[in-house]
Design an enzyme around this catalytic site. Structure first.
Site: not given
Length: 214
Positions: A119, A131-132
């Site tokens: 993300d 993100k992630d």
């Protein structure tokens, strides 16, 4: 398959990588359904289904409440969606959230896709951050995601980052002031969300090792 009218309630479902069954699922109201865009509204408080794994038990889908008003922008054929989100007080615009995922497929009750773990969070001042990323790289390293697929996801991300930095649509502020019609109520998952046959992604075997992960 026919398009959905604005205001229609649909199910947005994630179809698991391992066995092509229905996983996490959200109720949403259709904002737009065109050749260029599918926009879905998921308000705070909507009851969706999320994975839960009690200690020592298999994971299962359980009712859960969505935390933040979200407008999910999905583009036909694209391997990502962009989520605009607002929060109280005053319905303040919080962020854009880029979710890398399978291109969506239509069903009789809505749309099917699945998450690719990776993300990007884009703040209102256009700062962005991954993100992630660690989770995505672990799925690649473990063989859940094939090397060719991993390269395709990274290429998709590169195109999105270019759009963010240029403030191109949908990162141009055009959706920041959007509001749902006053008469719209919180949607519920439509009948058949868990029984209508999934629409699997035709490139699943190119992208995933079916025997590894979900």
């Amino acid at each position: 398959m026919n398009r959905f009218e604005p205001g229609a309630v649909v199910a947005l479902r994630y179809i698991t990588r391992a066995d092509s069954t229905v996983g996490m699922s959200w109720p949403a109201r259709v904002v737009a359904d065109t050749d260029a865009l599918v926009a879905l509204w998921i308000p705070a408080g909507a009851e969706y289904r999320a994975w839960h794994r009690p200690p020592g038990e298999p994971r299962r889908l359980v009712p859960t409440r969505w935390r933040r008003e979200t407008l999910r922008l999905m583009f036909p054929g694209a391997a990502h969606s962009v989520w605009c989100s607002w929060e109280d007080p005053g319905r303040r615009f919080r962020m854009y959230y880029v979710n890398f995922e399978e291109p969506f497929r239509r069903t009789a009750i809505g749309f099917d896709t699945n998450d690719h773990a990776l993300d990007i969070v884009v703040w209102p001042d256009f700062r962005w951050e991954w993100k992630d990323l660690d989770e995505f790289e672990a799925l690649v390293a473990s063989g859940v995601f094939t090397p060719d697929f991993a390269r395709a996801v990274r290429a998709e991300a590169g195109g999105v980052i270019t759009a963010i930095e240029r403030r191109a649509a949908p990162f141009d502020g055009g959706w920041v002031g959007w509001q749902p019609p006053a008469e719209w109520t919180v949607p519920e998952l439509p009948a058949g969300w868990d029984t209508v046959p999934p629409a699997p992604w035709e490139r699943r075997l190119w992208a995933y090792r079916p025997d590894r992960g979900r």
